[in-house]
Design a protein around this motif. Structure first.
Motif, PDB file in Angstrom:
ATOM      1  N   TYR A 165     -13.156   7.041   8.561  1.00  0.00           N
ATOM      2  CA  TYR A 165     -12.765   6.291   7.367  1.00  0.00           C
ATOM      3  C   TYR A 165     -13.597   5.007   7.255  1.00  0.00           C
ATOM      4  O   TYR A 165     -14.110   4.680   6.185  1.00  0.00           O
ATOM      5  CB  TYR A 165     -11.270   5.988   7.446  1.00  0.00           C
ATOM      6  N   LEU A 192      -7.298  -2.672   5.483  1.00  0.00           N
ATOM      7  CA  LEU A 192      -6.351  -1.690   4.960  1.00  0.00           C
ATOM      8  C   LEU A 192      -5.317  -1.445   6.047  1.00  0.00           C
ATOM      9  O   LEU A 192      -5.677  -1.161   7.194  1.00  0.00           O
ATOM     10  CB  LEU A 192      -7.062  -0.383   4.611  1.00  0.00           C
ATOM     11  N   SER A 193      -4.047  -1.566   5.696  1.00  0.00           N
ATOM     12  CA  SER A 193      -3.021  -1.393   6.720  1.00  0.00           C
ATOM     13  C   SER A 193      -2.013  -0.326   6.318  1.00  0.00           C
ATOM     14  O   SER A 193      -1.728  -0.127   5.138  1.00  0.00           O
ATOM     15  CB  SER A 193      -2.312  -2.720   6.992  1.00  0.00           C
ATOM     16  N   TYR A 194      -1.506   0.326   7.359  1.00  0.00           N
ATOM     17  CA  TYR A 194      -0.548   1.420   7.191  1.00  0.00           C
ATOM     18  C   TYR A 194       0.564   1.269   8.226  1.00  0.00           C
ATOM     19  O   TYR A 194       0.309   0.829   9.350  1.00  0.00           O
ATOM     20  CB  TYR A 194      -1.237   2.775   7.408  1.00  0.00           C
ATOM     21  N   ASN A 214       2.278   5.846   8.350  1.00  0.00           N
ATOM     22  CA  ASN A 214       1.461   6.559   7.357  1.00  0.00           C
ATOM     23  C   ASN A 214       1.660   6.093   5.916  1.00  0.00           C
ATOM     24  O   ASN A 214       1.141   6.711   4.996  1.00  0.00           O
ATOM     25  CB  ASN A 214       1.656   8.076   7.445  1.00  0.00           C
ATOM     26  N   ARG A 252       0.880   3.208   3.117  1.00  0.00           N
ATOM     27  CA  ARG A 252      -0.041   2.096   2.852  1.00  0.00           C
ATOM     28  C   ARG A 252       0.782   0.853   2.547  1.00  0.00           C
ATOM     29  O   ARG A 252       1.644   0.871   1.676  1.00  0.00           O
ATOM     30  CB  ARG A 252      -0.958   2.455   1.676  1.00  0.00           C
ATOM     31  N   THR A 253       0.538  -0.217   3.295  1.00  0.00           N
ATOM     32  CA  THR A 253       1.206  -1.489   3.043  1.00  0.00           C
ATOM     33  C   THR A 253       0.222  -2.380   2.283  1.00  0.00           C
ATOM     34  O   THR A 253      -0.536  -3.147   2.874  1.00  0.00           O
ATOM     35  CB  THR A 253       1.665  -2.149   4.365  1.00  0.00           C
ATOM     36  N   HIS A 254       0.254  -2.268   0.953  1.00  0.00           N
ATOM     37  CA  HIS A 254      -0.689  -2.982   0.090  1.00  0.00           C
ATOM     38  C   HIS A 254      -0.587  -4.496   0.224  1.00  0.00           C
ATOM     39  O   HIS A 254      -1.566  -5.209   0.043  1.00  0.00           O
ATOM     40  CB  HIS A 254      -0.471  -2.589  -1.374  1.00  0.00           C
ATOM     41  N   ILE A 280      -9.182  -1.079   9.556  1.00  0.00           N
ATOM     42  CA  ILE A 280      -8.053  -0.235   9.186  1.00  0.00           C
ATOM     43  C   ILE A 280      -7.048  -0.320  10.328  1.00  0.00           C
ATOM     44  O   ILE A 280      -7.389  -0.079  11.481  1.00  0.00           O
ATOM     45  CB  ILE A 280      -8.471   1.221   8.948  1.00  0.00           C
ATOM     46  N   SER A 288      -3.368   0.976  11.667  1.00  0.00           N
ATOM     47  CA  SER A 288      -2.292   1.959  11.535  1.00  0.00           C
ATOM     48  C   SER A 288      -1.280   1.704  12.637  1.00  0.00           C
ATOM     49  O   SER A 288      -1.624   1.695  13.815  1.00  0.00           O
ATOM     50  CB  SER A 288      -2.849   3.379  11.638  1.00  0.00           C
TER      51      SER A 288
END
Length: 178
Positions: free
Chosen positions: A21, A70-72, A75, A77-79, A124, A126
């Protein structure tokens, strides 16, 4: 993914997950170093009652001055980020500052600003949090508010990145110079 109304199916699979990614996001940028990847089930030396699984991929680019994080969580997505992003930023800043100080790359008493350290960063995050402690700020689940996530992520990225910077001295020096 399967649309049960029409029977249409589409399969998405990336063998190297977040690592790939990052490569896709940065494909048109000039990397400062390799993609860095950390993964672990983290319980902070047994201090957390509910261990969290963490996975992070990041890469710095020399021709980019923005920050892409980008955070999750589980699973999703935490915008709007949340406690896990705050912990990530704090641990990252601390690790780079400690390296810079230890190796005399900054004047005594000078600390690099977190915004400067994150220039050119693509990351990223997660995080898998047990349902029993999972908390979001709103129904949309756009921002994580689980308190344990902040300290867990902070300690996780600090520990892993500190070791990485020591083992990859040339990259670390170039990062501080950037």
């Amino acid at each position: 993914v399967k649309d049960e109304r029409t029977g249409l199916e589409e399969e998405f699979f990336y063998e190297n997950g977040l690592y790939e990614y990052i490569g896709i996001i940065n494909q048109n940028k000039t990397p400062l170093g390799d993609i860095i990847y950390f993964e672990e089930s983290f319980n902070n030396g047994g201090k957390l009652i509910h261990p969290m699984e963490m996975e992070i991929a990041l890469q710095y680019c020399s021709d980019d001055y923005g920050e892409t994080i980008l955070s999750y969580v589980n699973n999703l997505r935490t915008h709007d980020g949340g406690t896990h992003e705050t912990g990530f930023r704090t641990g990252l800043t601390r690790a780079v500052n400690d390296f810079a100080t230890e190796h005399g790359l900054v004047r005594k008493g000078v600390k690099l600003d977190g915004n400067d350290i994150r220039e050119g960063l693509t990351a990223i995050i997660s995080l898998r949090v047990p349902e029993s402690i999972l908390q979001f700020e709103s129904q949309t689940k756009g921002k994580l508010s689980t308190n344990d996530a902040n300290s867990a992520m902070n300690n996780f990225i600090y520990t892993k990145l500190t070791y990485y910077l020591q083992e990859n001295h040339e990259f670390a020096v170039n990062l501080v110079k950037k």
